[in-house]
Design a protein around this motif. Structure first.
Motif, mmCIF file in Angstrom:
data_model
loop_
_atom_site.group_PDB
_atom_site.id
_atom_site.type_symbol
_atom_site.label_atom_id
_atom_site.label_comp_id
_atom_site.label_asym_id
_atom_site.label_seq_id
_atom_site.Cartn_x
_atom_site.Cartn_y
_atom_site.Cartn_z
ATOM 1 N N ALA A 326 1.029 -1.341 0.338
ATOM 2 C CA ALA A 326 -0.243 -0.036 0.137
ATOM 3 C C ALA A 326 1.391 1.381 0.345
ATOM 4 O O ALA A 326 0.725 1.994 -0.888
ATOM 5 C CB ALA A 326 -1.576 0.310 1.009
ATOM 6 N N GLU A 327 1.681 1.184 0.721
ATOM 7 C CA GLU A 327 2.754 2.259 1.034
ATOM 8 C C GLU A 327 3.671 2.170 -0.129
ATOM 9 O O GLU A 327 3.802 3.917 -1.253
ATOM 10 C CB GLU A 327 3.781 2.754 2.116
ATOM 11 N N ALA A 328 4.302 1.946 -0.868
ATOM 12 C CA ALA A 328 4.745 1.413 -2.015
ATOM 13 C C ALA A 328 3.906 2.227 -3.407
ATOM 14 O O ALA A 328 4.166 3.116 -4.203
ATOM 15 C CB ALA A 328 5.388 0.179 -2.552
ATOM 16 N N SER A 329 2.658 1.403 -2.924
ATOM 17 C CA SER A 329 2.074 2.254 -4.750
ATOM 18 C C SER A 329 1.617 3.711 -4.357
ATOM 19 O O SER A 329 1.755 4.362 -5.515
ATOM 20 C CB SER A 329 0.381 1.926 -4.379
ATOM 21 N N SER A 330 1.692 4.363 -3.404
ATOM 22 C CA SER A 330 1.743 6.111 -2.966
ATOM 23 C C SER A 330 2.754 6.777 -3.250
ATOM 24 O O SER A 330 3.122 6.927 -3.789
ATOM 25 C CB SER A 330 0.991 6.187 -1.127
ATOM 26 N N ASN A 331 4.455 5.903 -2.573
ATOM 27 C CA ASN A 331 5.689 6.602 -3.101
ATOM 28 C C ASN A 331 5.919 6.247 -4.369
ATOM 29 O O ASN A 331 6.789 7.486 -4.608
ATOM 30 C CB ASN A 331 6.193 5.558 -1.974
ATOM 31 N N ILE A 370 3.204 -2.581 -7.027
ATOM 32 C CA ILE A 370 2.105 -1.481 -6.917
ATOM 33 C C ILE A 370 0.609 -1.640 -7.386
ATOM 34 O O ILE A 370 -0.102 -1.507 -6.465
ATOM 35 C CB ILE A 370 2.614 -0.851 -8.084
ATOM 36 N N MET A 371 0.485 -2.740 -7.705
ATOM 37 C CA MET A 371 -0.917 -3.362 -8.255
ATOM 38 C C MET A 371 -1.920 -3.643 -7.004
ATOM 39 O O MET A 371 -2.682 -3.215 -7.070
ATOM 40 C CB MET A 371 -0.834 -4.093 -9.384
ATOM 41 N N LEU A 372 -0.982 -4.708 -6.479
ATOM 42 C CA LEU A 372 -1.889 -4.826 -4.901
ATOM 43 C C LEU A 372 -1.648 -4.146 -3.948
ATOM 44 O O LEU A 372 -2.984 -3.752 -3.406
ATOM 45 C CB LEU A 372 -0.536 -5.711 -4.079
ATOM 46 N N GLY A 373 -0.961 -2.829 -3.775
ATOM 47 C CA GLY A 373 -1.237 -1.513 -3.126
ATOM 48 C C GLY A 373 -1.988 -0.989 -3.674
ATOM 49 O O GLY A 373 -2.801 -0.052 -3.091
ATOM 50 N N SER A 374 -2.143 -0.932 -4.943
ATOM 51 C CA SER A 374 -3.370 -0.021 -4.565
ATOM 52 C C SER A 374 -4.794 -0.868 -4.815
ATOM 53 O O SER A 374 -5.672 -0.023 -4.375
ATOM 54 C CB SER A 374 -3.456 0.558 -6.648
ATOM 55 N N PHE A 375 -4.519 -2.053 -5.306
ATOM 56 C CA PHE A 375 -5.540 -2.696 -4.916
ATOM 57 C C PHE A 375 -6.637 -3.207 -3.108
ATOM 58 O O PHE A 375 -7.672 -2.838 -2.699
ATOM 59 C CB PHE A 375 -6.473 -4.140 -5.490
ATOM 60 N N VAL A 376 -6.008 -2.962 -2.699
ATOM 61 C CA VAL A 376 -5.954 -2.426 -1.341
ATOM 62 C C VAL A 376 -6.315 -1.123 -0.690
ATOM 63 O O VAL A 376 -6.440 -1.714 0.728
ATOM 64 C CB VAL A 376 -4.827 -3.491 -0.366
ATOM 65 N N LEU A 377 -5.794 -0.581 -1.376
ATOM 66 C CA LEU A 377 -5.880 0.311 -0.397
ATOM 67 C C LEU A 377 -7.147 1.566 -1.404
ATOM 68 O O LEU A 377 -8.420 2.872 -0.923
ATOM 69 C CB LEU A 377 -4.715 2.359 -1.004
#
Lengths: 501, 95
Positions: A326-331, A370-377
């Motif tokens: 989640a933090e990676a997708s944002s960063n 990034i995709m997993l992070g975008s999804f969980v957020l």
């Protein structure tokens, strides 16, 4: 005397006494890089000319008495996710393969002010996402103990450089084990400090609530000396520790950052807990045997050691991968082909340019996270995944708090196995993630941990011992680690003697 | 959890990634495996547990709102893929 066999602190002493010249020391390491780097591939960048210039300048400042730190004149290798002004900082990614920072990370600045010579930038998993250093855009780093095996990751280049004596010490970063696990796989020592001890300014962010910079070196003394230099308050990182502790709430005690004072060979009466749940299914017998033998040595030295149930162990990896992704997708949103980095050659509008630049610039593991992070957020899943993981993190922290109410230090393995073969891990990402079982919870809880060599498996590969302490209590960890280390001698990879190096 | 084409399309928009057909199929599989795995957290009763963002209690840090950095426009622009008249150059965004 062979320069490369010395530790960083030993080198610093000999430079200070005038027995060694900074230029000779720097040249000795550059020569070793020349001979070994093609086999190890520990570096993304080596700037020999610049290193020799620094060495000359620093020697002058030592002679004039301007520089007097224990590491003045000692070369260092820096992980390639820390910004260095005027020197390529690629994060081992295509998307930053042309990025020349205009500023320097605070931890690196601290080392520069102490008079260390920056010899180069080390290879890593792309954006620190991986446990093998194989996801680098520049190719995989090899383990100096066995060139067919990985050095671990993500700070694999830093750990391999220290083990192969291409640098006396290095900086790494640790988001879920990225200092401790490669240190274990390469038979060297690394510390992940308490979250906030070292400024993250200039560290290219992966998981901001988890990332910490720390040292990788040959022994505990070096790590303590390096940590004393890089641990300082930095107003540019609002989570960076300061002596007044005025950003920290109630109930937290700082045991001090005079880490070298903890280098004492005495664990009499120290309470050490061994989590039973660290030795269940999946742990290699040789790893288990060596780690428990290390506990016996500390017991013989007077530590009070007992087994206990830590709890929550099996929930750390799922919570970690949700939060870190989640933090990676944002960063990583900032890498868009506009201000710096790679931009695709052909595009038809702004959004197409973003998408193409990112898809061509990021490797598969980074895109996966990034995709997993975008999804969980994303709306509709945020509570079920991201908030659930943050609640799990609270339970993990509580499990550690309960343990540290009884014990000064927790002892266990760093990883369930020794270093795997190159190519074995990438085909099954989930399997690779499971190797992080003993390291990720430490980042979620924000506590300090050290990894140091404690033996070898049947194939001669190094096994790491992990010692953990309560928030801002690196000193108990350093003391226990130093006491254990006094019982054994440092082993170099056989490759070095075979090559006459 | 089964990841549909619509979901992966939506995630691609959020993540600003453009996937080839092959990469899309792989991404669906990887994400599905990972979400099945992390659903292990559902075994935990967290109803009365507050979500924890920082691992230990922290307070806000204030500073004076004063400019401390100098003019480094030229150095910053030197990393830009394309620049024009002292600005970052991007494709036409509005008609």
């Amino acid at each position: 005397m062979e320069i490369s066999k010395l530790t960083a602190v030993e080198l610093g002493k000999k430079i200070k006494s005038g027995e060694l010249k900074v230029t000779d020391v720097t040249k000795a390491y550059l020569d070793r890089i020349e001979k070994l780097e093609k086999d190890i591939k520990a570096f993304v960048t080596v700037d020999a000319e610049n290193a020799m210039e620094q060495a000359k300048e620093i020697q002058g400042k030592i002679d004039s008495g301007e520089l007097s730190s224990p590491l003045a004149g000692v070369p260092v290798a820096i992980k390639d996710n820390m910004c260095t002004e005027g020197m390529l900082t690629s994060c081992s990614s295509k998307i930053l393969s042309n990025f020349i920072p205009t500023y320097t990370a605070d931890a690196v600045l601290a080392l520069k002010s102490a008079g260390t010579v920056i010899i180069g930038k080390t290879n890593m998993d792309e954006f620190a996402m991986g446990s093998t250093s194989e996801t680098s855009y520049y190719g995989a780093t090899k383990n100096p103990w066995d060139l067919s095996k990985v050095p671990g990751g993500s700070s694999g280049g830093s750990a391999a450089a220290v083990a192969a004596e291409l640098a006396p010490y290095a900086l790494g970063s640790d988001t879920g084990g990225s200092i401790r696990q490669p240190a274990a796989f390469c038979g060297v020592t690394g510390i992940k400090p308490t979250y906030g001890r070292v400024s993250r300014y200039g560290l290219i962010a992966y998981g901001s609530s988890l990332d910490q910079i720390g040292p990788i070196a040959k022994d505990v003394t070096d790590c303590a000396a390096i940590l004393e230099i890089i641990c300082r308050h930095d107003p540019k990182d609002s989570t960076s520790y300061n002596e007044n502790m005025d950003y920290i709430g109630d109930g937290i005690t700082d045991k001090g950052s005079d880490f070298m004072s903890a280098l004492v060979d005495d664990v009499k009466g120290m309470k050490i807990g061994i989590p039973r749940d660290y030795f269940g299914e999946g742990i290699d017998e040789d790893v288990k045997k060596n780690v428990l033998a290390a506990a016996d040595i500390l017991r013989e030295k007077g530590a009070v050691i007992e087994e206990f149930d830590l709890g929550m162990v099996e929930y750390a990896i799922p919570a970690y991968y949700i939060i870190a992704s989640a933090e990676a997708s944002s960063n990583l949103e900032r890498f868009d082909g506009v201000k710096y980095g790679y931009r695709t050659a052909e595009y038809n509008d702004l959004h197409n340019m973003y998408k193409k630049s990112r898809s061509e610039g990021f490797g598969p593991e980074v895109q996966r996270r990034i995709m997993l992070g975008s999804f969980v957020l994303s709306s509709g899943y945020y509570d079920a995944y991201y908030v659930k993981a943050l609640k799990t993190k609270a339970l993990i922290k509580k499990a550690f708090d309960d343990a540290f109410a009884k014990y000064d230090v927790i002892l266990g393995p760093v990883a369930p196995t020794t270093a795997p073969k190159i190519g074995e891990s990438l085909s099954d990402p989930l399997k690779m993630y499971l190797g992080d079982i003993y390291t990720v919870s430490v980042n979620l809880a924000g506590i300090p941990g050290i990894s140091l060599p404690c033996g070898f498996d049947k194939n001669g590969m190094p096994v790491g011992l992990q010692l953990l302490g309560q928030t801002f209590d690196e000193k108990s960890v350093i003391r226990a680690a130093y006491s254990f280390e006094c019982s054994r001698k440092y082993e170099r990879p056989a490759l070095l003697a075979e090559r006459g190096l | 959890m089964v990841i549909t084409d619509e979901t992966i399309e939506y995630v691609g928009i959020l993540a600003k990634l453009e996937l080839s057909d092959e990469a899309r199929e792989q991404a669906k599989k990887d994400m599905s495996n990972m979400l099945d795995y992390v659903s292990k957290l559902n075994e935990l009763d967290t109803d009365n547990v507050p979500a924890m963002s920082h691992a230990f209690p922290v307070k806000n840090v204030f500073r004076e709102d004063a400019v401390t950095n100098g003019d480094d426009r030229e150095q910053l622009l030197s990393n830009a893929p394309e620049q024009k008249d002292g600005c970052y150059k991007v494709p036409k965004t509005f008609d």
